[in-house]
Design a protein around this motif. Structure first.
Motif, mmCIF file in Angstrom:
data_model
loop_
_atom_site.group_PDB
_atom_site.id
_atom_site.type_symbol
_atom_site.label_atom_id
_atom_site.label_comp_id
_atom_site.label_asym_id
_atom_site.label_seq_id
_atom_site.Cartn_x
_atom_site.Cartn_y
_atom_site.Cartn_z
ATOM 1 N N GLY A 453 0.844 -1.204 0.000
ATOM 2 C CA GLY A 453 0.000 0.000 0.000
ATOM 3 C C GLY A 453 0.869 1.239 0.000
ATOM 4 O O GLY A 453 1.875 1.306 0.704
ATOM 5 N N ILE A 454 0.502 2.224 -0.815
ATOM 6 C CA ILE A 454 1.224 3.507 -0.826
ATOM 7 C C ILE A 454 0.329 4.488 -0.059
ATOM 8 O O ILE A 454 -0.814 4.736 -0.482
ATOM 9 N N TYR A 455 0.820 5.006 1.049
ATOM 10 C CA TYR A 455 -0.004 5.851 1.921
ATOM 11 C C TYR A 455 0.504 7.286 1.963
ATOM 12 O O TYR A 455 1.719 7.527 1.945
ATOM 13 N N ASN A 456 -0.472 8.204 2.039
ATOM 14 C CA ASN A 456 -0.155 9.595 2.355
ATOM 15 C C ASN A 456 -0.800 9.814 3.724
ATOM 16 O O ASN A 456 -2.012 9.949 3.826
ATOM 17 N N GLY A 457 0.007 9.803 4.803
ATOM 18 C CA GLY A 457 -0.559 9.775 6.146
ATOM 19 C C GLY A 457 -1.308 8.473 6.308
ATOM 20 O O GLY A 457 -0.744 7.399 6.064
ATOM 21 N N ASP A 458 -2.594 8.559 6.645
ATOM 22 C CA ASP A 458 -3.374 7.331 6.786
ATOM 23 C C ASP A 458 -4.192 7.016 5.544
ATOM 24 O O ASP A 458 -4.967 6.069 5.510
ATOM 25 N N LYS A 459 -4.012 7.867 4.528
ATOM 26 C CA LYS A 459 -4.843 7.694 3.328
ATOM 27 C C LYS A 459 -4.143 6.782 2.317
ATOM 28 O O LYS A 459 -3.005 7.075 1.880
ATOM 29 N N LEU A 460 -4.815 5.700 1.987
ATOM 30 C CA LEU A 460 -4.257 4.793 0.976
ATOM 31 C C LEU A 460 -4.465 5.427 -0.396
ATOM 32 O O LEU A 460 -5.591 5.687 -0.801
ATOM 33 N N ILE A 461 -3.368 5.717 -1.114
ATOM 34 C CA ILE A 461 -3.568 6.353 -2.416
ATOM 35 C C ILE A 461 -3.407 5.367 -3.579
ATOM 36 O O ILE A 461 -3.883 5.614 -4.673
ATOM 37 N N LYS A 462 -2.748 4.254 -3.314
ATOM 38 C CA LYS A 462 -2.604 3.263 -4.393
ATOM 39 C C LYS A 462 -2.172 1.936 -3.776
ATOM 40 O O LYS A 462 -1.454 1.916 -2.779
ATOM 41 N N LYS A 463 -2.603 0.856 -4.380
ATOM 42 C CA LYS A 463 -2.189 -0.470 -3.912
ATOM 43 C C LYS A 463 -1.616 -1.217 -5.106
ATOM 44 O O LYS A 463 -2.212 -1.182 -6.192
ATOM 45 N N VAL A 464 -0.430 -1.824 -4.914
ATOM 46 C CA VAL A 464 0.154 -2.583 -6.032
ATOM 47 C C VAL A 464 0.497 -3.996 -5.572
ATOM 48 O O VAL A 464 0.745 -4.231 -4.393
ATOM 49 N N SER A 465 0.521 -4.889 -6.508
ATOM 50 C CA SER A 465 0.842 -6.286 -6.182
ATOM 51 C C SER A 465 2.163 -6.676 -6.831
ATOM 52 O O SER A 465 2.482 -6.220 -7.931
ATOM 53 N N THR A 466 2.914 -7.488 -6.144
ATOM 54 C CA THR A 466 4.153 -8.008 -6.716
ATOM 55 C C THR A 466 4.365 -9.416 -6.131
ATOM 56 O O THR A 466 3.446 -9.979 -5.538
ATOM 57 N N SER A 467 5.551 -9.946 -6.293
ATOM 58 C CA SER A 467 5.776 -11.282 -5.727
ATOM 59 C C SER A 467 7.094 -11.308 -4.962
ATOM 60 O O SER A 467 7.971 -10.469 -5.190
ATOM 61 N N PHE A 468 7.197 -12.255 -4.065
ATOM 62 C CA PHE A 468 8.389 -12.369 -3.216
ATOM 63 C C PHE A 468 8.994 -13.745 -3.444
ATOM 64 O O PHE A 468 8.323 -14.774 -3.331
ATOM 65 N N LEU A 469 10.280 -13.751 -3.765
ATOM 66 C CA LEU A 469 10.958 -15.027 -4.031
ATOM 67 C C LEU A 469 11.628 -15.541 -2.760
ATOM 68 O O LEU A 469 12.230 -14.738 -2.021
ATOM 69 N N ALA A 470 11.528 -16.832 -2.537
ATOM 70 C CA ALA A 470 12.166 -17.414 -1.347
ATOM 71 C C ALA A 470 12.768 -18.765 -1.729
ATOM 72 O O ALA A 470 12.373 -19.355 -2.743
ATOM 73 N N PRO A 471 13.721 -19.258 -0.938
ATOM 74 C CA PRO A 471 14.277 -20.577 -1.275
ATOM 75 C C PRO A 471 13.212 -21.663 -1.121
ATOM 76 O O PRO A 471 12.299 -21.523 -0.308
ATOM 77 N N MET A 472 13.316 -22.695 -1.952
ATOM 78 C CA MET A 472 12.373 -23.833 -1.877
ATOM 79 C C MET A 472 12.558 -24.541 -0.543
ATOM 80 O O MET A 472 13.685 -24.760 -0.097
ATOM 81 N N LYS A 473 11.439 -24.865 0.083
ATOM 82 C CA LYS A 473 11.547 -25.590 1.367
ATOM 83 C C LYS A 473 11.927 -27.048 1.094
ATOM 84 O O LYS A 473 11.407 -27.660 0.156
#
Ligand code: SF4
Ligand code: SF4
Length: 477
Positions: A453-473
């Motif tokens: 979430g991209i916030y200006n104070g407490d106001k959410l101005i935009k939400k973006v999605s991405t992914s997080f890479l992690a080692p295989m369990k």
């Protein structure tokens, strides 16, 4: 070729010779100054009202503000455009392209259907020339005959006075117009600064106003109708835009021919309604004879319609010998119909306008791009944490300076900015990097979806999605 065909061909060629020469240029290439007679009539009166309204809009718009910002601004130098209070910048280039294509299609469609109606009723060149400068000329120098006389008369005190008064008023209006046009480019506040501050502080602005004023003065005092017949690309495109179904200002040759001078006791049998009075030619500001057919010089000013209607009233014939009509409707005496060409253009225009409207509705005030930094997968961190590095690009399309912070929305973890706090400048574009650290316990798979979430104070101005890479369990983990 038989004799009849040859005779017809010679006749046709002779009838078309007017197309070989501009009405405003003499045989030896000199300027043929046009002295149009004062127009009057119902179309002219309506045009005066519409022109006054359009001039009012043109002059008042720079003073209108929305939240302290101009309502309309075309700041080409800084690539900043404000339309109806909404700011558009370089990041809206795609909208500009679609808007330009829509405009071109609109112009083609409009011209194919309604001819040059824009030139006569809304073009700033025609409005300023015919409704402002020409009216002042009539007021000072009189109607066409008086102007001709004055121009060939010897230079007396009266002639000096009239010419000086006319050109002084012309230059003053040109100066005023150039200020108004400049206010659309730099904004009314900046213009007022230039006007009120000492000239030495705004040499560039002063230079621009002087050049603009000089150009406007030259166009309206000297160049005149040639701007439409020689320079204007829209005028020169008429040959390819118009067809026989386009509505133009046309002379009804079926009704008007054979033309002949009118004698009071003569009947109307075996002759056309045109009485060869040349009133339509005398009022024409581009110096043409509309009875020759459609010509690119015609700016659809309607003066010839009014003049001919007046003549028809006097000889007690129906009005409309010159009128808005298509060539086909005149020749076949049929009503105007929607042609396949017009239907095709309308469909294309509807698609473009719909696409543009959808894009404008969905246009956001901020745009955010988050990408995992190229070439990096993940980093193992102490305390059983894993991190990913991201590149962030933020575009602020508003007039305001906005400090922002980033928060993880759908998962527990840490988000660390590389560098200082992010403050988006008005119309600014900012690049930054940040790290996301997540505990291994939160990571059940190699690729975890993350919402930021991209916030200006407490106001959410935009939400973006991405992914997080992690080692295989490993299986036993
Ligand atoms: S004003 Fe009408 S009647 Fe007179 S010359 Fe023109 S078309 Fe003919
Ligand atoms: S032909 Fe008629 S409408 Fe066209 S420019 Fe001349 S006066 Fe105006």
């Amino acid at each position: 070729m038989n004799e009849d065909t040859l005779e017809q061909q010679l006749y046709d060629e002779e009838a078309e010779t007017f197309r070989n020469q501009l009405a405003t240029v003499t045989d030896d290439g000199k300027r043929n100054w046009v002295y149009p007679k004062k127009p009057s009539g119902r179309f002219h009166r309506t045009r005066i009202v519409i022109s006054a309204l359009l001039l009012l809009i043109l002059f008042l718009t720079p003073f209108i503000k929305v939240s302290g910002h101009p309502f309309i601004l075309f700041d080409f130098l800084n690539r900043k455009f404000i339309l109806f209070g909404v700011l558009f910048g370089p990041h809206d280039f795609h909208l500009l392209v679609i808007a330009m294509i829509s405009l071109v299609v609109f112009v083609i469609l409009f011209t194919a259907v309604f001819g040059r109606i824009f030139c006569g009723w809304a073009c700033p060149q025609t409005i300023f020339m015919e409704m402002v400068f020409r009216k002042i000329e009539y007021w000072i120098e009189g109607d066409s005959k008086d102007q001709r006389k004055l121009n060939v008369a010897p230079w007396t005190g009266k002639k000096y006075f009239k010419k000086l008064a006319k050109h002084t008023i012309f230059f003053t209006i040109a100066f005023f117009i150039s200020n108004i046009f400049l206010s659309y480019i730099i904004g009314i506040d900046e213009l007022l600064k230039i006007i009120t501050a000492p000239p030495s502080e705004h040499l560039q602005g002063l230079f621009a106003i002087t050049v603009f004023s000089g150009i406007f003065y030259f166009v309206f005092s000297n160049f005149r109708e040639q701007a439409c017949t020689i320079v204007c690309p829209y005028g020169r495109l008429q040959g390819v835009l118009l067809d026989r179904d386009s509505i133009v200002i046309a002379y009804d040759n079926v009704r008007g021919e054979p033309r002949r001078r009118y004698k009071r006791d003569e009947g109307w049998e075996n002759r056309g309604d045109c009485i060869e009075c040349y009133q339509c030619v005398e009022v024409c500001p581009t110096g043409i004879d509309i009875r020759n057919g459609i010509q690119l010089e015609c700016v659809n000013c309607t003066a010839c319609i009014d003049a001919c209607d007046d003549v028809m009233d006097k000889v007690k014939r129906p009005r409309g010998l010159i009128r808005y009509a298509s060539l086909n409707s005149i020749e076949n005496k049929t009503k105007w119909k929607f042609t396949p060409r017009a239907i095709g253009y309308s469909t294309l225009l509807t698609v473009l306008v719909t696409a543009l409207t959808i894009l404008l509705i969905n246009r956001t005030e901020f745009s955010v791009t988050v990408l995992r930094t190229a070439g990096l997968l993940y980093q193992e961190q102490p305390n059983d944490m894993v991190s990913n590095l991201y590149d962030l690009n933020l575009v602020n399309k508003t007039f305001d300076e906005i400090p922002v912070e980033l928060r993880l929305e759908n998962i527990k973890g840490e988000l660390k900015l590389v560098g200082n706090k992010i403050v988006m400048q008005p119309q600014g574009n900012i690049d930054a990097k940040f790290l996301i650290l997540l505990p291994k316990s939160e990571l059940s798979r190699m690729n975890t979806p993350i919402d930021i979430g991209i916030y200006n104070g407490d106001k959410l101005i935009k939400k973006v999605s991405t992914s997080f890479l992690a080692p295989m369990k490993k299986k036993d983990e």
